[in-house]
Design an enzyme around this catalytic site. Structure first.
Site, PDB file in Angstrom:
ATOM      1  CG  ASP A 110      -1.988   1.028   1.246  1.00 25.54           C
ATOM      2  OD1 ASP A 110      -3.007   0.913   0.539  1.00 25.54           O
ATOM      3  OD2 ASP A 110      -1.773   2.007   1.977  1.00 25.54           O
ATOM      4  CE1 TYR A 216      -4.538   7.636   0.312  1.00 28.70           C
ATOM      5  CE2 TYR A 216      -4.111   7.828   2.669  1.00 28.70           C
ATOM      6  CZ  TYR A 216      -4.389   7.054   1.552  1.00 28.70           C
ATOM      7  OH  TYR A 216      -4.489   5.692   1.687  1.00 28.70           O
ATOM      8  CG  HIS A 271      -5.491  -3.211  -0.295  1.00 30.23           C
ATOM      9  ND1 HIS A 271      -4.852  -2.745  -1.429  1.00 30.23           N
ATOM     10  CD2 HIS A 271      -5.006  -2.465   0.733  1.00 30.23           C
ATOM     11  CE1 HIS A 271      -4.036  -1.755  -1.092  1.00 30.23           C
ATOM     12  NE2 HIS A 271      -4.106  -1.575   0.212  1.00 30.23           N
TER      13      HIS A 271
END
Length: 293
Positions: A110, A216, A271
């Site tokens: 990730d 982010y 994931h």
């Protein structure tokens, strides 16, 4: 606070001074063995690699697993600028330097995979072998988001870039929003009773939720290269067959940038493949780092 209750026999907690901040790390395996650094993703912490640490250490690797900046017991500097991708890459290199390693292997899942891609692209001479689990190459993000269905899957990342609102959505009721996000993207058996409570303890450290989201927020501030960089180190990309956040073409396009790359899709996984099929994933990582194709 201590993570001592999470430590297995042979795991050694410690701290490293890196780029003006203190990173919490867990080590295992012989200090004279080849260094492999495992980078966790959002919203995990070093414990993400709990199934991989001991087997890799027993295979002779010096395993180093940090809490990345802003996570759990590592320092969490304030401000979006503190989480620029350039700084995250510099953290990885400085961490390896602190162990005296000019060259090391790098594994990332990730967000840890995003950082690992960037490290290998910018400093290929430092990386022996690269393993990526379900992470886009940041040089290809614009290309990936031109796919309408991938853009829809990535809409949460756009939400996370907003100020204050993500914290207001994710923190209440013991981080119910984050818990739901993890459960909703995983198999029903991925997280055992109590696992998400351990994560919530890490999320609840002062300033950590905003720091995690600042990864982010800083992403749009990164320099966009004129051309995506080739990935020179040998690379293995492991992908969850049922990843709800990232489509398969993201992995294929990333492997296409590798001089020596291979994509392996793990059946039945999401994931969180490193938690769902730990024996298979660990065997693939270990075999590749030992020189397998």
């Amino acid at each position: 606070m201590s993570d001592s209750g999470l430590l297995a026999p042979g795991w050694r907690p410690g701290r490293r001074q890196v780029n003006g901040l203190s990173l919490h790390v867990v080590e295992a395996g012989p200090e004279t063995g080849p260094l492999v650094v495992l980078l966790h993703g959002f919203p995990e912490f070093w414990w993400a690699w709990r199934h991989q640490i001991t087997p890799l250490a027993e295979a002779g690797f010096h395993v180093v697993v940090p809490d990345m900046r802003g996570y759990n017991l590592s320092d969490a500097p304030r401000g979006i600028a503190s989480y620029h991708l350039d700084l995250l890459v510099a953290d990885v290199l400085a961490l390896a330097d602190s162990f005296g390693a000019d060259r090391f292997d790098l594994v990332g899942h990730d967000w840890g995979g995003v950082i690992a891609w960037a490290t290998a692209a910018r400093h290929p001479g430092r990386i022996g072998r690269l393993v990526i689990l379900d992470a886009p190459n940041p040089d290809l993000l614009g290309q990936a988001l031109r796919h309408p269905t991938q853009a829809l899957r990535s809409s949460y990342a756009a939400l996370f870039q907003l100020p204050l609102l993500p914290e207001a959505m994710l923190r209440p009721l013991g981080f119910a929003g984050l818990r739901a996000m993890m459960r909703g993207s995983a198999r029903p058996d991925t997280f055992r009773p109590g696992d998400l409570d351990r994560y919530a303890t890490a999320w609840g450290q002062p300033g950590r939720l905003s720091a995690m989201l600042n990864y982010y927020r800083a992403l749009r501030r990164r320099r966009r290269p004129a051309e995506p960089a080739r990935i020179l180190p040998p690379t293995l990309v492991l992908w969850g067959e049922r990843d709800a956040a990232l489509e398969r073409h993201v992995a294929r396009d990333a492997v296409g940038l590798c001089d020596s790359g291979r994509l392996l899709v793990i059946p039945g996984t999401t994931h969180w493949l490193h938690l769902e099929e730990p024996e298979r994933v660990t065997a693939e990582i270990g075999g590749f780092l030992k020189g397998g194709s």
